[in-house]
Write an enzyme that holds these catalytic residues in place. Structure first.
Site, PDB file in Angstrom:
ATOM      1  N   MET A  14       6.633   4.882   0.609  1.00  0.00           N
ATOM      2  CA  MET A  14       6.567   5.682   1.934  1.00  0.00           C
ATOM      3  C   MET A  14       5.886   4.834   2.759  1.00  0.00           C
ATOM      4  O   MET A  14       4.728   4.707   3.464  1.00  0.00           O
ATOM      5  CB  MET A  14       5.461   6.652   1.305  1.00  0.00           C
ATOM      6  CG  MET A  14       5.753   7.904   2.568  1.00  0.00           C
ATOM      7  SD  MET A  14       4.648   9.177   2.245  1.00  0.00           S
ATOM      8  CE  MET A  14       3.360   8.542   2.849  1.00  0.00           C
ATOM      9  N   PRO A  15       6.847   3.921   3.450  1.00  0.00           N
ATOM     10  CA  PRO A  15       6.336   2.960   4.679  1.00  0.00           C
ATOM     11  C   PRO A  15       6.083   3.616   5.785  1.00  0.00           C
ATOM     12  O   PRO A  15       6.608   4.570   6.149  1.00  0.00           O
ATOM     13  CB  PRO A  15       7.651   2.043   4.802  1.00  0.00           C
ATOM     14  CG  PRO A  15       8.526   2.157   3.561  1.00  0.00           C
ATOM     15  CD  PRO A  15       8.094   3.522   3.201  1.00  0.00           C
ATOM     16  N   HIS A  16       4.938   3.102   6.294  1.00  0.00           N
ATOM     17  CA  HIS A  16       4.293   3.880   7.516  1.00  0.00           C
ATOM     18  C   HIS A  16       3.142   3.085   8.164  1.00  0.00           C
ATOM     19  O   HIS A  16       2.729   2.148   7.517  1.00  0.00           O
ATOM     20  CB  HIS A  16       3.720   5.020   7.230  1.00  0.00           C
ATOM     21  CG  HIS A  16       2.492   4.984   6.152  1.00  0.00           C
ATOM     22  ND1 HIS A  16       2.720   5.064   4.692  1.00  0.00           N
ATOM     23  CD2 HIS A  16       1.048   5.015   6.390  1.00  0.00           C
ATOM     24  CE1 HIS A  16       1.488   4.857   4.112  1.00  0.00           C
ATOM     25  NE2 HIS A  16       0.584   4.783   4.878  1.00  0.00           N
ATOM     26  N   GLY A  17       3.027   3.228   9.299  1.00  0.00           N
ATOM     27  CA  GLY A  17       1.973   2.588  10.074  1.00  0.00           C
ATOM     28  C   GLY A  17       1.148   3.306  10.720  1.00  0.00           C
ATOM     29  O   GLY A  17       1.132   4.731  10.488  1.00  0.00           O
ATOM     30  N   TYR A  21       0.933  -1.180   0.089  1.00  0.00           N
ATOM     31  CA  TYR A  21       0.040  -0.023   0.108  1.00  0.00           C
ATOM     32  C   TYR A  21       0.874   1.187  -0.159  1.00  0.00           C
ATOM     33  O   TYR A  21       0.445   2.420  -0.482  1.00  0.00           O
ATOM     34  CB  TYR A  21      -0.928  -0.041   1.389  1.00  0.00           C
ATOM     35  CG  TYR A  21      -0.228  -0.051   2.494  1.00  0.00           C
ATOM     36  CD1 TYR A  21       0.247   1.147   3.310  1.00  0.00           C
ATOM     37  CD2 TYR A  21       0.166  -1.199   3.206  1.00  0.00           C
ATOM     38  CE1 TYR A  21       0.722   1.385   4.509  1.00  0.00           C
ATOM     39  CE2 TYR A  21       0.843  -1.192   4.259  1.00  0.00           C
ATOM     40  CZ  TYR A  21       1.075   0.074   4.865  1.00  0.00           C
ATOM     41  OH  TYR A  21       1.811   0.138   6.067  1.00  0.00           O
TER      42      TYR A  21
END
Length: 154
Positions: A66-69, A57
């Site tokens: 754009m890795p993010h949690g 995603y």
């Protein structure tokens, strides 16, 4: 929190990093944020769990992830890390593979995530030439100067 300020204050830029898998690449970015006390180590697993659930995603443009949690998954404060890879990697994204630029984002709330985080990254890459300019950077100062020039032009 501004992208440039976060990268400078947290010493969270890693250029020409070597990773064999997309998971390793993501971990490099998260580890920079852990070292800066921006996120807890569990933030990494939260990102992996998100990919398992939703697919890649966070691969948002050709070559750019754009890795993010989520804020509740170990975010202590808003911050960014920036990683460029020596060798682009497959993230299993239909349109935007392979990836060699990762901007890992941690945001304390959804509003900050949308308005501050994503908008600053969109602004940086509005000029598509900045992808190659960033790939050419070899020092953290070169990255900060590129962001400064982009912000000045905006």
């Amino acid at each position: 929190m501004k992208l440039r300020d976060s990268l400078a204050e947290n010493n969270s830029i890693r250029l020409q990093a070597e990773a064999n898998t997309w998971q390793e690449a993501v971990k490099i970015g998260v580890d920079l944020l852990v070292a800066a006390d921006v996120v807890e180590p569990r933030y990494y697993q939260a990102i992996l769990d998100g990919v398992e659930q939703f697919g890649p995603y966070f691969v948002i443009a050709p070559g750019l992830a754009m890795p993010h949690g989520r804020p509740e998954e170990g975010v202590k404060k808003t911050g960014f890390s920036l990683v460029t890879l020596k060798k682009p990697l497959e993230f299993n994204h239909e349109d935007n593979d392979p990836v060699d630029i990762l901007i890992t984002m941690a945001a304390v709330d959804a509003n900050t995530h949308q308005e501050v985080g994503i908008m600053q990254i969109v602004n940086l890459f509005e000029d598509e030439a900045n992808f190659d300019r960033l790939r050419a950077c070899r020092t953290a100062q070169e990255v900060l100067d590129l962001i400064d020039r982009t912000n000045a032009a905006a």
